[in-house]
Design an enzyme around this catalytic site. Sequence first.
Site, PDB file in Angstrom:
ATOM      1  N   LYS A   1       0.068  27.514  -5.704  1.00 32.29           N
ATOM      2  CA  LYS A   1       1.411  27.117  -6.133  1.00 32.29           C
ATOM      3  C   LYS A   1       1.596  25.605  -6.000  1.00 32.29           C
ATOM      4  O   LYS A   1       0.780  24.905  -5.405  1.00 32.29           O
ATOM      5  CB  LYS A   1       2.459  27.830  -5.277  1.00 32.29           C
ATOM      6  CG  LYS A   1       2.402  27.449  -3.793  1.00 32.29           C
ATOM      7  CD  LYS A   1       3.406  28.225  -2.971  1.00 32.29           C
ATOM      8  CE  LYS A   1       3.328  27.802  -1.499  1.00 32.29           C
ATOM      9  NZ  LYS A   1       4.285  28.545  -0.660  1.00 32.29           N
TER      10      LYS A   1
ATOM     11  N   TYR B   1       9.443  -5.883   2.139  1.00 32.48           N
ATOM     12  CA  TYR B   1      10.900  -5.978   2.139  1.00 32.48           C
ATOM     13  C   TYR B   1      11.419  -6.258   3.549  1.00 32.48           C
ATOM     14  O   TYR B   1      10.893  -5.736   4.538  1.00 32.48           O
ATOM     15  CB  TYR B   1      11.517  -4.670   1.624  1.00 32.48           C
ATOM     16  CG  TYR B   1      11.325  -4.465   0.133  1.00 32.48           C
ATOM     17  CD1 TYR B   1      11.901  -5.330  -0.784  1.00 32.48           C
ATOM     18  CD2 TYR B   1      10.575  -3.393  -0.351  1.00 32.48           C
ATOM     19  CE1 TYR B   1      11.731  -5.139  -2.149  1.00 32.48           C
ATOM     20  CE2 TYR B   1      10.402  -3.193  -1.714  1.00 32.48           C
ATOM     21  CZ  TYR B   1      10.986  -4.073  -2.609  1.00 32.48           C
ATOM     22  OH  TYR B   1      10.813  -3.886  -3.962  1.00 32.48           O
TER      23      TYR B   1
END
Length: 410
Positions: free
Chosen positions: A76, A301
Amino acid sequence: MNRRKLLQSSLTLPIAAAAAGCQTLGGTSSAAASAGLSTRDSHFDPWIEINADNVRHNVREISRRVSNRPILAVIKNNGYGAGTVEIARILEPMKSIAGFAVIKLQEAMVLRDAGIRKPILLMGPFNAAELDDMVARNIMAMMYRPMGTEIGLVSARRQKPVTVHFCIDTGIGRVGVPYQDAEDLVVSLGTRKDVVVAGTQMTFAEDPEFDAEQLRRFVELCGALERRGVSVGRRHAASSFALFERPEAFLDMVRPGMAIYGCYSEARFRDLKVMDLRPSIALKTRVVYVKRLRAGDSAGYERAYKTDVPVWLATLPVGHVDGLPRNLAGGGSVRIRDRMYPLVASVSSSHSIVELGAGTTVKVGDEVTLFGWQTGSEPNSLCTAAKCSVYDLMMHLNPLLPRRVVSVGS
């Protein structure tokens, strides 16, 4: 082609191409080419490798552990990151693999379109119209609600019985008919001439004390049904988690997922030494930029990384959009050539930064392993550094990344 079909094909092409493994590193996908589209992966784009030898080794380990019981392979969520079709093609030739289980109907259809012939169980929801498509494609349905009318209509239209697995909720509370109400449903559907019962399943809550009670409820229910002459097919309850600690739950068939891919669903399971699992999925990229920072410079950042001395850094074109955990910088390491280097600054959406040291021989274009099957680079090791679950890591790998099947041992 009418408008509806055109819209459907345009929406499903990118996903189907990725799921079918059509994209190749630095090449154009065959699906895109046939549709007149041009898609090409950059030499520097990240990609995923699937070690076929290790996948097969893991299946043999599972088979040994469960005394050669049949294995319903759970592939899955894009094959736990490996690619639904890629992993199915590796597994299908193995005699121990009885079939495949998926959650999304699209995954089941893509498998059939790719030529996969072994039984496929759809464990997710579907409606009556979709049941008709499923029967046409020999996709088994997971049943936990009354659908006798729908089954009758589909069986008559297709001139074949509907093959099902019953899902029993013994306490996890997600889906499945509650065990105390299950007997009536199974009898009403399982005794129909237009129904073939291939299996009956349950899912553990993974609470040690409660799991035992769940299994007792399930076995008791199946026994009661069989005494009434109602077939329950193959009983299956054991996922990868139960393979390690609950052999009494192996029953008639097992249903592993993560173990197939060589990852331990709990880090402590490695120490039990009941199976020798080998990681089989790797996330790779190439160095895109190498630079030297001066004393006092920063990177990332909010200047997340600062240096008081000159230092070399490498930029990698891989980020959290590709499946790399955001909080890996400052604790995780990656492999360039045969050496491990720390991730620093911050993992942004499409980039990450590696500290190389005061001097370096790393060059633009060098291959980088974010995680793989080499010692120290395994998915479980990366998850320890990122303080995340291996499920979070594997299932968040971007489905659009190219997948390549390799055979390189461990």
